[in-house]
Structure formats: C-alpha cells, structure tokens
Design a protein around this motif. Structure first.
Motif, short mmCIF file in Angstrom:
data_model
loop_
_atom_site.label_atom_id
_atom_site.label_comp_id
_atom_site.label_asym_id
_atom_site.label_seq_id
_atom_site.Cartn_x
_atom_site.Cartn_y
_atom_site.Cartn_z
N GLU A 99 42.21 -14.68 -4.74
CA GLU A 99 42.76 -14.18 -6.00
C GLU A 99 42.35 -15.03 -7.20
N ASN A 100 41.84 -16.23 -6.96
CA ASN A 100 41.39 -17.09 -8.07
C ASN A 100 40.01 -16.71 -8.58
N VAL A 101 39.38 -15.72 -7.96
CA VAL A 101 38.06 -15.29 -8.39
C VAL A 101 38.11 -14.73 -9.81
N VAL A 102 39.24 -14.18 -10.21
CA VAL A 102 39.38 -13.64 -11.57
C VAL A 102 39.21 -14.75 -12.60
N GLY A 103 39.82 -15.90 -12.36
CA GLY A 103 39.66 -17.04 -13.26
C GLY A 103 38.22 -17.49 -13.35
N PHE A 104 37.55 -17.54 -12.20
CA PHE A 104 36.14 -17.92 -12.13
C PHE A 104 35.28 -16.98 -12.98
N VAL A 105 35.46 -15.68 -12.79
CA VAL A 105 34.69 -14.69 -13.54
C VAL A 105 35.03 -14.75 -15.03
N ASN A 106 36.31 -14.96 -15.35
CA ASN A 106 36.70 -15.05 -16.76
C ASN A 106 36.06 -16.24 -17.46
N VAL A 107 35.98 -17.38 -16.76
CA VAL A 107 35.32 -18.56 -17.35
C VAL A 107 33.84 -18.24 -17.60
N LEU A 108 33.18 -17.66 -16.60
CA LEU A 108 31.77 -17.30 -16.76
C LEU A 108 31.59 -16.30 -17.90
N ALA A 109 32.40 -15.26 -17.89
CA ALA A 109 32.27 -14.21 -18.92
C ALA A 109 32.50 -14.78 -20.31
N SER A 110 33.47 -15.66 -20.45
CA SER A 110 33.77 -16.25 -21.74
C SER A 110 32.57 -17.04 -22.27
N VAL A 111 32.00 -17.88 -21.43
CA VAL A 111 30.85 -18.69 -21.84
C VAL A 111 29.66 -17.79 -22.17
N ILE A 112 29.37 -16.86 -21.28
CA ILE A 112 28.20 -15.99 -21.45
C ILE A 112 28.35 -15.14 -22.71
N HIS A 113 29.50 -14.50 -22.87
CA HIS A 113 29.70 -13.63 -24.03
C HIS A 113 29.68 -14.41 -25.34
N ARG A 114 30.33 -15.57 -25.37
CA ARG A 114 30.34 -16.36 -26.62
C ARG A 114 28.92 -16.74 -27.04
N LYS A 115 28.12 -17.18 -26.10
CA LYS A 115 26.76 -17.63 -26.44
C LYS A 115 25.87 -16.45 -26.83
N ILE A 116 26.00 -15.34 -26.14
CA ILE A 116 25.18 -14.18 -26.49
C ILE A 116 25.52 -13.70 -27.89
N ILE A 117 26.80 -13.62 -28.20
CA ILE A 117 27.22 -13.19 -29.54
C ILE A 117 26.80 -14.21 -30.59
N ARG A 118 26.97 -15.49 -30.27
CA ARG A 118 26.61 -16.57 -31.21
C ARG A 118 25.14 -16.50 -31.60
N TYR A 119 24.30 -16.07 -30.66
CA TYR A 119 22.86 -16.01 -30.90
C TYR A 119 22.39 -14.56 -31.11
N HIS A 120 23.27 -13.76 -31.74
CA HIS A 120 22.96 -12.43 -32.26
C HIS A 120 22.60 -11.39 -31.21
N GLY A 121 23.07 -11.57 -30.00
CA GLY A 121 22.90 -10.55 -28.97
C GLY A 121 24.18 -9.75 -28.81
N SER A 122 24.11 -8.76 -27.96
CA SER A 122 25.28 -7.93 -27.66
C SER A 122 25.50 -7.94 -26.15
N PRO A 123 26.61 -8.54 -25.71
CA PRO A 123 26.90 -8.46 -24.28
C PRO A 123 27.20 -7.01 -23.94
N CYS A 124 26.57 -6.52 -22.89
CA CYS A 124 26.74 -5.10 -22.57
C CYS A 124 27.86 -4.90 -21.56
N GLN A 125 27.67 -5.39 -20.36
CA GLN A 125 28.64 -5.10 -19.32
C GLN A 125 28.41 -6.03 -18.15
N MET A 126 29.44 -6.15 -17.34
CA MET A 126 29.29 -6.86 -16.08
C MET A 126 29.29 -5.82 -14.97
#
Length: 159
Positions: A55-82
């Motif tokens: 059940e802790n996999v949600v936290g793992f994915v959320n940490v990854l998604a947060s880092v990935i999405h923040r950096k993609i947006i910061r560098y003018h990209g658009s995160p599409c989907q997981m």
C-alpha cells in the motif's frame, strides 16, 4: 481549464477547431499535425517495487510524479500522463516553428526558440535525475535495502 487538463493543449485545440463551425463533433474532419519533443520516463521493475511496497506504493509514485511533473513544467514542457510504469511528457513547438516539407510531412525550422525547446527537454530530464538522487522524500526508498536494487535501476534509466 479542465478540458485542457484532460486533452492537453493540442487536443483541446483540435476539439475546438472541430466544433467551431457546428455544435457537433465531426469525426471525419481532418485533424492537424504538430511537431514536438516527446519525453518518456519508464520505471523499471515497477511490479517488484509495487509488490514489496504494497500500500506504500502510492507514496512512492507520488514522490516520483511530483519531481517529474515539477521539472517538466519548470522547463516549459507539459506532463501528459502516467501509463502503468511510465511518465510521458511533451514540449510543443509553435506552428511558426514547423514547415511542410513534402507531401504532408512536417519539418522543424531551426529557430532559436525551437532549439531552446529541444535543449529544455534534455535539461528537464537531467534535473529529474539530479533531484531524485538528492530528494529527501525519495531517499527513504533509496536507502531501503530491500528495494535499493530496484530503485538504483530506476535511477539508471535517467542516466
């Protein structure tokens, strides 16, 4: 807003162009072609990590998604989907950055803006890699000996 979130900029643009002349969606109306830089970040051994974390996999994915999405947006990209074990993103070029080369094929004009978009996509993924190595939230997964092997493999994909 919500339409753009669900379909993305280009998807919303296609839908709006299609419905401008009528109130109905015409499936036979010709679409548009667009160029972009597409980013892909796959999580290797995700099944094994998910099985171990349970059940802790949600936290793992959320940490990854947060880092990935923040950096993609910061560098003018658009995160599409997981999708399952992968994150997708896109850096769209403006219509002025693309030209029709031949028989409906598009080509990219090597403008300063277009080259910057290409560079920003690479920088975003380098920053994702660096952030995951230093991130304190991600460190708790990285320091766990049971999943360390899997996490190290995850870090390798960003290399």
């Amino acid at each position: 807003g919500l339409l753009c979130l669900g379909l993305g900029k280009v998807g919303t643009e296609i839908l709006l162009r299609n419905m401008v002349s009528t109130d109905d969606f015409d499936l036979h109306k010709q679409g548009i072609k667009r160029l972009g830089v597409f980013g892909y970040c796959g999580i290797r051994n995700f099944s094994e990590i998910a099985e171990y974390l349970d059940e802790n996999v949600v936290g793992f994915v959320n940490v990854l998604a947060s880092v990935i999405h923040r950096k993609i947006i910061r560098y003018h990209g658009s995160p599409c989907q997981m999708f399952r074990e992968s994150f997708f993103s896109v850096w769209n070029f403006l219509e002025g950055d693309q030209v029709e080369a031949r028989e409906g094929q598009l080509a990219l004009k090597l403008t300063k803006r277009a080259m910057n978009m290409c560079n920003l996509s690479i920088i975003a993924f380098l920053k994702i890699y660096a952030t995951l190595i230093r991130d304190t939230e991600f460190a708790k997964y990285n320091s766990n000996p049971q999943i360390n092997v899997f996490v190290l493999k995850l870090i390798e994909i960003l290399n």
